[in-house]
Motif scaffolding. Structure first.
Motif, PDB file in Angstrom:
ATOM      1  N   TYR A 275       0.829  -1.226   0.009  1.00  0.00           N
ATOM      2  CA  TYR A 275       0.067  -0.149   0.035  1.00  0.00           C
ATOM      3  C   TYR A 275       0.897   1.261   0.139  1.00  0.00           C
ATOM      4  O   TYR A 275       0.457   2.172  -0.775  1.00  0.00           O
ATOM      5  CB  TYR A 275      -1.004   0.013   1.236  1.00  0.00           C
ATOM      6  N   ASP A 276       1.990   1.211   0.961  1.00  0.00           N
ATOM      7  CA  ASP A 276       2.864   2.367   0.883  1.00  0.00           C
ATOM      8  C   ASP A 276       3.515   2.602  -0.541  1.00  0.00           C
ATOM      9  O   ASP A 276       3.538   3.612  -0.946  1.00  0.00           O
ATOM     10  CB  ASP A 276       3.986   2.354   1.835  1.00  0.00           C
ATOM     11  N   ASP A 277       4.133   1.520  -1.398  1.00  0.00           N
ATOM     12  CA  ASP A 277       4.670   1.383  -2.363  1.00  0.00           C
ATOM     13  C   ASP A 277       3.731   2.004  -3.445  1.00  0.00           C
ATOM     14  O   ASP A 277       3.989   2.749  -4.417  1.00  0.00           O
ATOM     15  CB  ASP A 277       5.205   0.194  -2.978  1.00  0.00           C
ATOM     16  N   LEU A 278       2.449   1.634  -3.450  1.00  0.00           N
ATOM     17  CA  LEU A 278       1.439   2.110  -4.314  1.00  0.00           C
ATOM     18  C   LEU A 278       1.199   3.555  -4.222  1.00  0.00           C
ATOM     19  O   LEU A 278       0.968   4.438  -5.333  1.00  0.00           O
ATOM     20  CB  LEU A 278       0.065   1.424  -4.334  1.00  0.00           C
ATOM     21  N   ARG A 279       1.022   4.066  -3.114  1.00  0.00           N
ATOM     22  CA  ARG A 279       1.030   5.670  -2.681  1.00  0.00           C
ATOM     23  C   ARG A 279       2.114   6.315  -3.324  1.00  0.00           C
ATOM     24  O   ARG A 279       1.961   7.312  -3.954  1.00  0.00           O
ATOM     25  CB  ARG A 279       0.826   5.875  -1.550  1.00  0.00           C
ATOM     26  N   ALA A 280       3.287   5.985  -3.288  1.00  0.00           N
ATOM     27  CA  ALA A 280       4.507   6.615  -3.605  1.00  0.00           C
ATOM     28  C   ALA A 280       4.389   6.240  -5.229  1.00  0.00           C
ATOM     29  O   ALA A 280       4.781   7.330  -5.952  1.00  0.00           O
ATOM     30  CB  ALA A 280       5.601   5.769  -3.122  1.00  0.00           C
ATOM     31  N   HIS A 281       3.893   5.463  -5.842  1.00  0.00           N
ATOM     32  CA  HIS A 281       3.917   5.332  -7.257  1.00  0.00           C
ATOM     33  C   HIS A 281       3.030   6.363  -7.793  1.00  0.00           C
ATOM     34  O   HIS A 281       3.244   6.805  -8.812  1.00  0.00           O
ATOM     35  CB  HIS A 281       3.336   3.842  -7.712  1.00  0.00           C
ATOM     36  N   HIS A 282       1.740   6.330  -7.263  1.00  0.00           N
ATOM     37  CA  HIS A 282       0.701   7.345  -7.551  1.00  0.00           C
ATOM     38  C   HIS A 282       1.470   8.788  -7.521  1.00  0.00           C
ATOM     39  O   HIS A 282       0.947   9.518  -8.363  1.00  0.00           O
ATOM     40  CB  HIS A 282      -0.425   7.188  -6.853  1.00  0.00           C
ATOM     41  N   ALA A 283       2.000   8.971  -6.271  1.00  0.00           N
ATOM     42  CA  ALA A 283       2.250  10.240  -6.232  1.00  0.00           C
ATOM     43  C   ALA A 283       3.438  10.942  -7.466  1.00  0.00           C
ATOM     44  O   ALA A 283       3.573  11.938  -7.711  1.00  0.00           O
ATOM     45  CB  ALA A 283       3.051  10.498  -4.628  1.00  0.00           C
ATOM     46  N   VAL A 290       0.296   0.077 -12.718  1.00  0.00           N
ATOM     47  CA  VAL A 290       1.658  -0.364 -12.729  1.00  0.00           C
ATOM     48  C   VAL A 290       2.209  -1.385 -13.737  1.00  0.00           C
ATOM     49  O   VAL A 290       1.376  -2.234 -13.890  1.00  0.00           O
ATOM     50  CB  VAL A 290       2.122  -0.924 -11.342  1.00  0.00           C
ATOM     51  N   PRO A 291       2.999  -0.787 -14.686  1.00  0.00           N
ATOM     52  CA  PRO A 291       3.320  -1.783 -15.742  1.00  0.00           C
ATOM     53  C   PRO A 291       4.238  -2.926 -15.205  1.00  0.00           C
ATOM     54  O   PRO A 291       4.725  -2.980 -14.110  1.00  0.00           O
ATOM     55  CB  PRO A 291       4.304  -0.899 -16.608  1.00  0.00           C
ATOM     56  N   VAL A 302      -1.991  -4.518  -7.437  1.00  0.00           N
ATOM     57  CA  VAL A 302      -2.809  -3.671  -7.844  1.00  0.00           C
ATOM     58  C   VAL A 302      -3.945  -4.807  -8.607  1.00  0.00           C
ATOM     59  O   VAL A 302      -5.274  -4.571  -8.335  1.00  0.00           O
ATOM     60  CB  VAL A 302      -2.595  -2.799  -8.898  1.00  0.00           C
ATOM     61  N   SER A 303      -3.593  -5.762  -9.341  1.00  0.00           N
ATOM     62  CA  SER A 303      -4.443  -6.774 -10.121  1.00  0.00           C
ATOM     63  C   SER A 303      -5.019  -7.540  -8.972  1.00  0.00           C
ATOM     64  O   SER A 303      -6.436  -7.787  -9.153  1.00  0.00           O
ATOM     65  CB  SER A 303      -3.745  -7.669 -11.040  1.00  0.00           C
ATOM     66  N   ARG A 304      -4.644  -7.877  -7.772  1.00  0.00           N
ATOM     67  CA  ARG A 304      -5.294  -8.567  -6.743  1.00  0.00           C
ATOM     68  C   ARG A 304      -6.431  -7.635  -6.227  1.00  0.00           C
ATOM     69  O   ARG A 304      -7.481  -8.271  -5.972  1.00  0.00           O
ATOM     70  CB  ARG A 304      -4.553  -9.295  -5.980  1.00  0.00           C
ATOM     71  N   LEU A 305      -6.235  -6.530  -5.942  1.00  0.00           N
ATOM     72  CA  LEU A 305      -7.199  -5.667  -5.291  1.00  0.00           C
ATOM     73  C   LEU A 305      -8.385  -5.443  -6.263  1.00  0.00           C
ATOM     74  O   LEU A 305      -9.554  -5.598  -5.848  1.00  0.00           O
ATOM     75  CB  LEU A 305      -6.538  -4.398  -5.267  1.00  0.00           C
ATOM     76  N   TRP A 336     -10.700   1.627  -9.158  1.00  0.00           N
ATOM     77  CA  TRP A 336     -11.134  -0.070  -8.775  1.00  0.00           C
ATOM     78  C   TRP A 336     -11.410  -0.570 -10.439  1.00  0.00           C
ATOM     79  O   TRP A 336     -11.078  -1.435 -10.779  1.00  0.00           O
ATOM     80  CB  TRP A 336     -12.446   0.159  -8.083  1.00  0.00           C
ATOM     81  N   ASP A 337     -12.086   0.310 -11.106  1.00  0.00           N
ATOM     82  CA  ASP A 337     -12.313  -0.198 -12.498  1.00  0.00           C
ATOM     83  C   ASP A 337     -11.634   0.448 -13.576  1.00  0.00           C
ATOM     84  O   ASP A 337     -11.561   1.726 -13.588  1.00  0.00           O
ATOM     85  CB  ASP A 337     -13.976   0.000 -12.685  1.00  0.00           C
TER      86      ASP A 337
END
Length: 455
Positions: A275-283, A290-291, A302-305, A336-337
């Protein structure tokens, strides 16, 4: 001059005498009552009511109008009256009668005429109602003042009580914490195996830089393996503790593990890191897509979510997303979609499918089954070797065709068609079951096999 003096004496009225009666005596109105103050205290905030203002407006207007007209008439007789002595005497009589009346000032409240006889009863009733209204107003004002004072007093008492209650709660929590720390220190001073393993975990954390997961590998020693099993047992005991079974671990031991930052759930910790890595990637990139070439682990997260959210919307059981995790993802506006373009089948896909299908058919002819994943695990452990290196790519091919078959059944865009599905089924490929279909119960056979393998 004498003739003029005689003429003036002849026409002027005789001097007034104290005992001379010039007609009806004027009626002197009684002084108006003083204005009333509803407040009762004579202060500036009170409401002043003049009783005279409630008199009959018709009588008052008539009285004031008559006085005004009388004031406008000149007191000097006209030339026509000097020509007629009889008329002059009548005029003087009326003039003397008017002079006996006191002057009327319309701007002075004291000069207002009294009410007429027709409105005297109404005047008395209005005065009576006014007195009652004044008394009622004073009573209600006194009650209002008392209620406001009581309300202010109650508000101050409530605020003081709330402050004392908060202080009492803080004191209770502080005493509870001190009590638990005292119990924890006394429990850790005892000599037992749990305390020995706890001290070893503290040493491990200081050596590894604050990690309490204690991962165990094949090359680690026996002490590390024992500590790893002890950590896993503490997590299992804590699960029982949360479900109400408190006989496996005590409260002061949970406090001791929390004090050193014990990780109760490795899955939750990994999820928090992703989750922290995803926030950093979005920022950094402004997107949640994410490729796979950039970060395969984060892309899989992300795919699992999104897959878990799809299962949750369909009413299926899933453990990836909880209400708390959904709130955290919504707080960062997670998408989500995602609308993806339908994949178009190309000639390269057809060539690749035909090539991999031939390799899968040769694999079945060589080993007599299609359990490519089982043999792949054995080859990784060094048990045997594949006859062809391409056989190591068959597990990925099988996972791909099974995923595409699910999309084909649901009517979604995919690279499979009816002919390809028929070919794979004839070869003996078993398709993945739908998520809504219950799995076949083995009666605990799988768990018994795992225990035998561990032994």
């Amino acid at each position: 001059m004498d003739h003029l003096h005689q003429h003036q004496q002849h026409h002027d009225p005789p001097p007034r005498s104290e005992h001379h009666d010039y007609g009806r005596q004027p009626v002197i109105p009684p002084p108006p009552p003083p204005p009333h103050n509803i407040d009762g205290g004579g202060g500036e905030g009170g409401i002043i009511i003049d009783p005279v203002a409630v008199l009959d407006a018709t009588d008052y207007a008539a009285a004031v109008g008559g006085a005004s007209k009388r004031e406008q008439q000149p007191p000097v007789a006209s030339h026509h009256q000097r020509q007629h002595p009889d008329d002059s005497r009548q005029h003087h009589a009326h003039q003397h009668h008017d002079l006996d009346r006191p002057p009327t000032d319309p701007n002075n409240d004291n000069d207002r005429p009294p009410p007429s006889s027709s409105s005297s009863s109404d005047y008395t009733s209005i005065r009576h109602l006014l007195a009652e209204a004044e008394q009622s107003a004073r009573r209600t004002h006194l009650a209002l003042t008392r209620s406001q004072t009581a309300l202010q007093t109650a508000a101050s008492i409530h605020a003081a009580a709330a402050s004392d209650h908060d202080a009492s709660l803080a004191n209770v929590e502080s005493l509870k914490l001190k009590y638990r720390e005292r119990i924890m220190s006394e429990g850790l001073r005892q000599s037992c195996r749990w305390n020995d393993m706890y001290r070893k975990l503290v040493v491990w954390k200081s050596q590894t830089g604050g990690d309490t997961t204690v991962p165990c590998g094949e090359n680690d020693g026996e002490d590390v393996r024992k500590l790893n099993r002890w950590v896993v047992n503490q997590r299992t005991a804590y699960k029982y503790f949360r479900n109400g079974d408190r006989k496996h671990i005590k409260d002061h031991r949970i406090d001791a593990l929390n004090k050193i930052g014990f990780v109760w759930s490795v899955t939750d910790r990994l999820w928090d890191r992703n989750y922290d890595d995803l926030r950093a990637h979005h920022a950094k990139h402004g997107t949640f897509d994410v490729p796979h070439k950039t970060d395969r682990k984060l892309a899989a997260f992300v795919s699992r979510l999104r897959t878990a959210m799809g299962h949750k919307r369909e009413g299926l059981v899933q453990q990836e997303l909880t209400d708390e995790r959904i709130k955290r993802l919504d707080s960062i506006s997670f998408t989500w979609d995602v609308k993806r373009k339908p994949r178009k089948s190309t000639s390269n896909d057809t060539v690749k499918f035909s090539v991999m299908y031939d390799h899968l058919a040769s694999f079945k002819a060589r080993y007599g089954h299609l359990k490519v994943n089982k043999l792949e695990k054995e080859w990784k452990k060094g048990i045997g070797h594949p006859d062809k290196k391409v056989y190591r790519r068959l597990p990925l091919f099988m996972a791909f065709v099974r995923k595409e078959q699910l999309a084909y059944v649901q009517g979604l865009p995919c690279s499979l068609d009816e002919e390809k599905v028929r070919m794979l089924e004839e070869l003996g490929v078993e398709w993945r079951k739908q998520a809504s279909e219950p799995r076949k119960s083995t009666g605990g056979e799988a768990s018994r096999k795992r225990r035998r393998r561990r032994a």
